[in-house]
Design an enzyme around this catalytic site. Structure first.
Site, PDB file in Angstrom:
ATOM      1  N   CYS A  88       0.846  -1.195   0.000  1.00  0.00           N
ATOM      2  CA  CYS A  88       0.000   0.000   0.000  1.00  0.00           C
ATOM      3  C   CYS A  88       0.879   1.242   0.000  1.00  0.00           C
ATOM      4  CB  CYS A  88      -0.998  -0.033   1.156  1.00  0.00           C
ATOM      5  SG  CYS A  88      -0.623   1.009   2.546  1.00  0.00           S
ATOM      6  N   GLU A  89       0.490   2.184  -0.846  1.00  0.00           N
ATOM      7  CA  GLU A  89       1.352   3.349  -1.038  1.00  0.00           C
ATOM      8  C   GLU A  89       1.294   4.331   0.132  1.00  0.00           C
ATOM      9  OE1 GLU A  89       0.011   4.876  -4.763  1.00  0.00           O
ATOM     10  OE2 GLU A  89      -1.439   6.242  -3.852  1.00  0.00           O
ATOM     11  N   HIS A  90       0.327   4.111   1.034  1.00  0.00           N
ATOM     12  CA  HIS A  90       0.226   5.027   2.182  1.00  0.00           C
ATOM     13  C   HIS A  90       1.211   4.671   3.288  1.00  0.00           C
ATOM     14  CE1 HIS A  90      -3.936   4.939   0.411  1.00  0.00           C
ATOM     15  NE2 HIS A  90      -3.555   6.185   0.235  1.00  0.00           N
ATOM     16  N   HIS A  91       1.403   3.371   3.519  1.00  0.00           N
ATOM     17  CA  HIS A  91       2.235   2.950   4.658  1.00  0.00           C
ATOM     18  C   HIS A  91       3.407   2.073   4.226  1.00  0.00           C
ATOM     19  CE1 HIS A  91      -1.905   3.612   6.268  1.00  0.00           C
ATOM     20  NE2 HIS A  91      -1.243   4.251   7.222  1.00  0.00           N
ATOM     21  N   GLN A 131      -5.540  -0.472  -3.876  1.00  0.00           N
ATOM     22  CA  GLN A 131      -6.190  -1.636  -4.500  1.00  0.00           C
ATOM     23  C   GLN A 131      -7.086  -1.235  -5.666  1.00  0.00           C
ATOM     24  OE1 GLN A 131      -7.851  -4.410  -1.654  1.00  0.00           O
ATOM     25  NE2 GLN A 131      -9.310  -5.183  -3.188  1.00  0.00           N
ATOM     26  N   HIS A 159      -5.451  -5.823   3.969  1.00  0.00           N
ATOM     27  CA  HIS A 159      -4.400  -4.801   4.055  1.00  0.00           C
ATOM     28  C   HIS A 159      -3.751  -4.849   5.434  1.00  0.00           C
ATOM     29  CE1 HIS A 159      -5.441  -2.353   0.370  1.00  0.00           C
ATOM     30  NE2 HIS A 159      -6.375  -3.286   0.407  1.00  0.00           N
ATOM     31  N   CYS A 161      -1.919  -2.797   6.771  1.00  0.00           N
ATOM     32  CA  CYS A 161      -1.979  -1.511   7.476  1.00  0.00           C
ATOM     33  C   CYS A 161      -3.271  -1.377   8.280  1.00  0.00           C
ATOM     34  CB  CYS A 161      -1.818  -0.335   6.506  1.00  0.00           C
ATOM     35  SG  CYS A 161      -3.158  -0.133   5.350  1.00  0.00           S
TER      36      CYS A 161
HETATM   37  N1  LIG Z   1      -8.915   3.402  -0.735  1.00  0.00           N
HETATM   38  C1  LIG Z   1      -7.829   2.776  -0.265  1.00  0.00           C
HETATM   39  N2  LIG Z   1      -7.351   3.116   0.928  1.00  0.00           N
HETATM   40  C2  LIG Z   1      -6.282   2.450   1.374  1.00  0.00           C
HETATM   41  C3  LIG Z   1      -5.629   1.438   0.655  1.00  0.00           C
HETATM   42  N3  LIG Z   1      -4.588   0.987   1.389  1.00  0.00           N
HETATM   43  C4  LIG Z   1      -4.602   1.705   2.531  1.00  0.00           C
HETATM   44  N4  LIG Z   1      -5.612   2.594   2.532  1.00  0.00           N
HETATM   45  C5  LIG Z   1      -6.070   3.596   3.509  1.00  0.00           C
HETATM   46  O1  LIG Z   1      -5.367   4.788   3.383  1.00  0.00           O
HETATM   47  C6  LIG Z   1      -5.752   5.598   4.469  1.00  0.00           C
HETATM   48  C7  LIG Z   1      -4.653   6.557   4.841  1.00  0.00           C
HETATM   49  O2  LIG Z   1      -5.219   7.373   5.816  1.00  0.00           O
HETATM   50  P1  LIG Z   1      -4.465   8.476   6.658  1.00  0.00           P
HETATM   51  O3  LIG Z   1      -5.450   9.052   7.651  1.00  0.00           O
HETATM   52  O4  LIG Z   1      -3.773   9.418   5.732  1.00  0.00           O
HETATM   53  O5  LIG Z   1      -3.316   7.634   7.375  1.00  0.00           O
HETATM   54  P2  LIG Z   1      -3.296   6.988   8.838  1.00  0.00           P
HETATM   55  O6  LIG Z   1      -3.379   8.064   9.868  1.00  0.00           O
HETATM   56  O7  LIG Z   1      -2.118   6.075   8.925  1.00  0.00           O
HETATM   57  O8  LIG Z   1      -4.671   6.161   8.847  1.00  0.00           O
HETATM   58  P3  LIG Z   1      -5.090   4.858   9.678  1.00  0.00           P
HETATM   59  O9  LIG Z   1      -4.697   3.656   8.856  1.00  0.00           O
HETATM   60  O10 LIG Z   1      -6.601   4.977   9.802  1.00  0.00           O
HETATM   61  O11 LIG Z   1      -4.372   4.885  10.990  1.00  0.00           O
HETATM   62  C8  LIG Z   1      -6.164   4.616   5.562  1.00  0.00           C
HETATM   63  O12 LIG Z   1      -7.546   4.781   5.774  1.00  0.00           O
HETATM   64  C9  LIG Z   1      -5.884   3.241   4.948  1.00  0.00           C
HETATM   65  O13 LIG Z   1      -6.793   2.246   5.377  1.00  0.00           O
HETATM   66  C10 LIG Z   1      -6.167   1.114  -0.612  1.00  0.00           C
HETATM   67  O14 LIG Z   1      -5.666   0.235  -1.330  1.00  0.00           O
HETATM   68  N5  LIG Z   1      -7.262   1.801  -1.030  1.00  0.00           N
HETATM   69 ZN   LIG Z   2      -1.702   1.235   4.162  1.00  0.00          ZN
END
Ligand SMILES: Nc1nc2c(ncn2[C@@H]2O[C@H](COP(=O)(O)OP(=O)(O)OP(=O)(O)O)[C@@H](O)[C@H]2O)c(=O)[nH]1
Ligand SMILES: [Zn+2]
Length: 201
Positions: A88-91, A131, A159, A161
């Site tokens: 996942c590109e966020h974490h 995804q 996921h 994360c």
């Molecule tokens: N739509 C989508 N969201 C994703 C995917 N992978 C991870 N995420 C979400 O990306 C979001 C990033 O949210 P942020 O609030 O910026 O980051 P964060 O504070 O680490 O969020 P939490 O995971 O809720 O603790 C989270 O809600 C994740 O669940 C994906 O493949 N698709």
């Molecule tokens: Zn993630």
């Protein structure tokens, strides 16, 4: 191309040295000693692992869909339960699950090798992803390279994360789908594919 991620026009070559340096910094940042025995080789290991995990950044769908046969088959072809691992590109932690990829060959009856559909999933999975984009990129690439009458991609994934950190909901599954061509236009074709995917046939 619909759903295409905005990537650098020409992604630079993979830079092992830069990753090693960054991983060493991360280890220091978390309060570890990057020079202790167990960690000394870690930056280099991570760089090698990333080269593999993110190899898709340097691949195109044409690299995957190399074989196109002429066959006298115009009905649906579906490969289900293709194991998929992405990040996942966020974490930058993994998400993993299964992909189901189907298409209806064009009027010329052109089909591709079954393994090529799994290779196509990997081209896009081995990138930092969400995804939803992964799902539509596979569908769009199939449409543009194989030119079938339609394509369907369904991905079910967990996921990490959401499992090992953050909201901590193990078992939560995300299901995404992308339908193109006759799977989008014809409810019956889509329903047939979904019943094959769900094993109700
Ligand atoms: N739509 C989508 N969201 C994703 C995917 N992978 C991870 N995420 C979400 O990306 C979001 C990033 O949210 P942020 O609030 O910026 O980051 P964060 O504070 O680490 O969020 P939490 O995971 O809720 O603790 C989270 O809600 C994740 O669940 C994906 O493949 N698709
Ligand atoms: Zn993630």
């Amino acid at each position: 191309m619909e759903g295409e991620a905005k990537l650098l026009e020409e992604p630079p070559g993979f830079d092992h040295a830069r990753i090693e340096k960054a991983v060493r910094e991360i280890l220091i940042g978390i309060g570890e000693d990057p020079d202790r025995d167990g960690l000394r080789e870690t930056p280099a290991r991570v760089a090698r692992a990333y080269a593999e995990q993110f190899a898709g950044l340097r691949q195109t769908p044409e690299d995957a869909l190399t074989t196109v046969f002429d066959a006298d088959h115009e009905e649906m072809v579906l490969v289900k339960d293709i194991e998929v691992y992405s990040v996942c590109e966020h974490h930058l932690v993994p998400f993993h699950g299964v992909a189901h990829v189907g298409y209806t060959p064009n009027k010329k009856g052109q089909i591709t090798g079954l393994s090529k559909l799994a290779r196509l999933v990997d081209v896009y999975a081995r990138r930092p992803q969400v995804q939803e984009r992964l799902t539509s990129q596979v569908a769009d690439a199939l449409m543009s390279v194989l030119e079938p009458r339609g394509a369907i991609v369904v991905i079910e994934a967990e996921h990490l994360c959401m499992t090992m950190r953050g909201v901590r909901k193990p078992g939560a599954k995300t299901v995404t789908s992308a339908v193109r061509g006759d799977f989008r236009d014809h409810a019956e074709t889509r329903a047939e594919a979904m019943s094959l995917i769900l094993g109700r046939y």
